[in-house]
Design a protein around this motif. Structure first.
Motif, PDB file in Angstrom:
ATOM      1  N   ASP A 163       0.828  -1.192   0.000  1.00 34.63           N
ATOM      2  CA  ASP A 163       0.000   0.000   0.000  1.00 34.63           C
ATOM      3  C   ASP A 163       0.866   1.247   0.000  1.00 34.63           C
ATOM      4  O   ASP A 163       1.971   1.275   0.566  1.00 34.63           O
ATOM      5  CB  ASP A 163      -0.905   0.030   1.233  1.00 34.63           C
ATOM      6  CG  ASP A 163      -2.030  -0.994   1.133  1.00 34.63           C
ATOM      7  OD1 ASP A 163      -2.346  -1.411   0.012  1.00 34.63           O
ATOM      8  OD2 ASP A 163      -2.577  -1.357   2.190  1.00 34.63           O
TER       9      ASP A 163
ATOM     10  N   ASP B 256     -10.724   9.292  -6.059  1.00 29.39           N
ATOM     11  CA  ASP B 256     -11.568   8.097  -6.136  1.00 29.39           C
ATOM     12  C   ASP B 256     -11.145   7.200  -7.298  1.00 29.39           C
ATOM     13  O   ASP B 256     -11.088   5.969  -7.155  1.00 29.39           O
ATOM     14  CB  ASP B 256     -13.035   8.507  -6.294  1.00 29.39           C
ATOM     15  CG  ASP B 256     -13.968   7.307  -6.339  1.00 29.39           C
ATOM     16  OD1 ASP B 256     -14.053   6.580  -5.341  1.00 29.39           O
ATOM     17  OD2 ASP B 256     -14.596   7.086  -7.391  1.00 29.39           O
ATOM     18  N   ASP B 257     -10.822   7.804  -8.443  1.00 29.46           N
ATOM     19  CA  ASP B 257     -10.348   7.019  -9.591  1.00 29.46           C
ATOM     20  C   ASP B 257      -9.068   6.254  -9.254  1.00 29.46           C
ATOM     21  O   ASP B 257      -8.934   5.068  -9.561  1.00 29.46           O
ATOM     22  CB  ASP B 257     -10.087   7.936 -10.788  1.00 29.46           C
ATOM     23  CG  ASP B 257     -11.356   8.306 -11.539  1.00 29.46           C
ATOM     24  OD1 ASP B 257     -12.378   7.615 -11.360  1.00 29.46           O
ATOM     25  OD2 ASP B 257     -11.317   9.290 -12.304  1.00 29.46           O
TER      26      ASP B 257
ATOM     27  N   GLU C 292      -7.828   5.408  -6.291  1.00 32.90           N
ATOM     28  CA  GLU C 292      -8.031   4.370  -5.276  1.00 32.90           C
ATOM     29  C   GLU C 292      -8.814   3.184  -5.841  1.00 32.90           C
ATOM     30  O   GLU C 292      -8.515   2.029  -5.519  1.00 32.90           O
ATOM     31  CB  GLU C 292      -8.745   4.977  -4.070  1.00 32.90           C
ATOM     32  CG  GLU C 292      -7.886   5.996  -3.323  1.00 32.90           C
ATOM     33  CD  GLU C 292      -8.537   6.578  -2.088  1.00 32.90           C
ATOM     34  OE1 GLU C 292      -7.821   7.217  -1.293  1.00 32.90           O
ATOM     35  OE2 GLU C 292      -9.766   6.395  -1.900  1.00 32.90           O
ATOM     36  N   THR C 293      -9.779   3.464  -6.713  1.00 29.86           N
ATOM     37  CA  THR C 293     -10.577   2.381  -7.298  1.00 29.86           C
ATOM     38  C   THR C 293      -9.754   1.565  -8.292  1.00 29.86           C
ATOM     39  O   THR C 293      -9.738   0.327  -8.238  1.00 29.86           O
ATOM     40  CB  THR C 293     -11.812   2.955  -8.005  1.00 29.86           C
ATOM     41  OG1 THR C 293     -12.620   3.658  -7.052  1.00 29.86           O
ATOM     42  CG2 THR C 293     -12.638   1.850  -8.651  1.00 29.86           C
ATOM     43  N   MET C 294      -9.051   2.248  -9.206  1.00 29.87           N
ATOM     44  CA  MET C 294      -8.286   1.530 -10.223  1.00 29.87           C
ATOM     45  C   MET C 294      -7.098   0.783  -9.633  1.00 29.87           C
ATOM     46  O   MET C 294      -6.667  -0.236 -10.193  1.00 29.87           O
ATOM     47  CB  MET C 294      -7.824   2.491 -11.318  1.00 29.87           C
ATOM     48  CG  MET C 294      -8.955   3.000 -12.196  1.00 29.87           C
ATOM     49  SD  MET C 294      -8.392   3.877 -13.688  1.00 29.87           S
ATOM     50  CE  MET C 294      -7.726   5.381 -12.989  1.00 29.87           C
ATOM     51  N   SER C 295      -6.587   1.262  -8.520  1.00 29.27           N
ATOM     52  CA  SER C 295      -5.464   0.562  -7.877  1.00 29.27           C
ATOM     53  C   SER C 295      -5.941  -0.504  -6.898  1.00 29.27           C
ATOM     54  O   SER C 295      -5.121  -1.153  -6.235  1.00 29.27           O
ATOM     55  CB  SER C 295      -4.571   1.567  -7.138  1.00 29.27           C
ATOM     56  OG  SER C 295      -5.232   2.092  -5.999  1.00 29.27           O
ATOM     57  N   ASP C 296      -7.266  -0.687  -6.824  1.00 29.90           N
ATOM     58  CA  ASP C 296      -7.848  -1.671  -5.900  1.00 29.90           C
ATOM     59  C   ASP C 296      -7.394  -1.402  -4.470  1.00 29.90           C
ATOM     60  O   ASP C 296      -7.112  -2.327  -3.707  1.00 29.90           O
ATOM     61  CB  ASP C 296      -7.485  -3.093  -6.334  1.00 29.90           C
ATOM     62  CG  ASP C 296      -8.359  -4.142  -5.653  1.00 29.90           C
ATOM     63  OD1 ASP C 296      -9.482  -3.796  -5.222  1.00 29.90           O
ATOM     64  OD2 ASP C 296      -7.913  -5.306  -5.534  1.00 29.90           O
ATOM     65  N   GLY C 297      -7.307  -0.126  -4.131  1.00 30.34           N
ATOM     66  CA  GLY C 297      -6.960   0.254  -2.771  1.00 30.34           C
ATOM     67  C   GLY C 297      -5.478   0.249  -2.457  1.00 30.34           C
ATOM     68  O   GLY C 297      -5.078   0.543  -1.313  1.00 30.34           O
TER      69      GLY C 297
ATOM     70  N   LYS D 203      -3.759   5.004  -1.507  1.00 27.65           N
ATOM     71  CA  LYS D 203      -4.732   5.785  -0.752  1.00 27.65           C
ATOM     72  C   LYS D 203      -4.200   7.226  -0.696  1.00 27.65           C
ATOM     73  O   LYS D 203      -3.004   7.442  -0.474  1.00 27.65           O
ATOM     74  CB  LYS D 203      -4.913   5.227   0.656  1.00 27.65           C
ATOM     75  CG  LYS D 203      -5.436   3.788   0.665  1.00 27.65           C
ATOM     76  CD  LYS D 203      -5.682   3.285   2.074  1.00 27.65           C
ATOM     77  CE  LYS D 203      -6.071   1.808   2.081  1.00 27.65           C
ATOM     78  NZ  LYS D 203      -7.229   1.508   1.222  1.00 27.65           N
TER      79      LYS D 203
END
Length: 336
Positions: free
Chosen positions: A22, A46-47, A49-54, A57
């Motif tokens: 992370d 948001d893009d 964090e979503t595309m990196s699967d968290g 952050k």
């Protein structure tokens, strides 16, 4: 067979753990959370964090909540923050080259010409070298609509700038306008409305038309240059270089692609908002002044003379040459 499966499982687990690393980044911007840039930044986060699967952050700090806006860059370099979403023009004291990546004043007619310089004229590569020399990785630039002058008298041509007393930010802009006969007065952004209302100044360079309208400037004065011509600031997104270098290539790519989406959508939204503001202001009796190509050329020639004077480092001179070469390529100036 079981031994082979065990090795395969171990390798798979190792790969999973490697990809599970992370990265938590602290980002500061001078924009508020409910501003167009602030809302765009939230969508960008948001893009990512979503595309990196968290795996990435991002903790945002709006309205320069951690350090002053001008201190954001150094705070990122020194590890207080990780990501700077402010403006390269704040760093002109380090190298005048930052002026020509942060706001090449008078250089272009619209944001898309400036984006073309960044992506097709060598601008991004030169700017990344500049940022890297100070310990930062430049992800890119986001550009809103060109800025508009608000004035109590019509500014229809270059000649109308003579004796025009207006609020100006410090730096190269004062040189350009003074050379054209205007009287720039450096004052803080927060003092503009009162100075206009009291008649201390005839006008102001504050922001683009929509922002000027939101500040109430056209409640006091009834003239605007629109579309703007004199300034198209390019704000930046930059990450501390050691943090950036520690991220795997797939996460770096996610970061860059998400940021380009944010930047281009912001530019489109800004164009719509300034068009809407122009219609509303015209209905309220505010007069818009769109300069002719001849007057834009006169202003650009004056700006380029100031560029040559302001560019006092080799890196700045290199970027100025890149700009001039690209302007010649797209027909904004004659080739040397």
């Amino acid at each position: 067979m079981r031994h082979a499966l065990t090795i395969a499982a171990a390798l798979a687990l190792s790969t999973t753990l490697a990809h599970a690393q992370d990265f938590t980044l602290r980002l500061q911007t001078f924009h508020s959370a409910d501003s167009p840039v602030g809302e765009g930044a939230a969508a960008f986060i948001d893009d990512v964090e979503t595309m990196s699967d968290g795996r990435i952050k991002i903790e945002p700090f709006f309205s320069s909540a951690v350090v002053k806006s001008v201190e954001t860059f150094d705070a990122a370099v020194n590890g207080i923050l990780d990501v700077d979403m402010t403006a390269g023009s704040y760093q002109v004291g380090k190298d005048s080259a930052f002026q020509f990546v942060g706001d090449p004043m008078g250089g272009y007619d619209d944001p898309w010409q400036l984006y073309a310089f960044v992506y097709n004229g060598g601008g991004l590569e030169a700017a990344r070298e500049l940022y890297a020399s100070y310990g930062m990785y430049l992800v890119g630039f986001h550009i809103q609509a060109p800025e508009s002058l608000a004035s109590s008298k019509p500014l229809r041509t270059v000649a109308d700038l003579k004796n025009f007393k207006f609020r100006s930010p410090p730096g190269m802009e004062t040189m350009i306008f003074a050379n054209l006969g205007a009287t720039p007065v450096v004052m803080d952004f927060t003092e503009v409305f009162t100075a206009l209302e009291s008649g201390v100044i005839d006008g102001a360079d504050a922001a683009n038309l929509a922002v000027n309208k939101s500040l109430g400037l056209y409640d006091v004065v009834k003239h605007a240059t629109y579309p703007g011509f004199h300034s198209t600031p390019a704000n930046h997104l930059a990450v501390r270089k050691d943090m950036w270098d520690s991220m795997p290539a797939d996460l770096q790519r996610i970061f860059e692609v998400a940021y380009e989406k944010f930047a281009f959508r912001l530019t489109l939204a800004s164009a719509v908002e300034t068009r809407r503001a122009a219609s509303e202001l015209a209905a309220q009796g505010v007069e818009m002044h769109d300069w002719s190509m001849e007057d834009r050329k006169l202003f650009r020639d004056a700006a380029l003379s100031a560029w040559d004077e302001f560019a006092d480092t080799e890196r700045a001179k290199q970027i100025v040459k890149l700009h001039k070469d690209f302007q010649s390529l797209i027909g904004l100036r004659e080739a040397d």
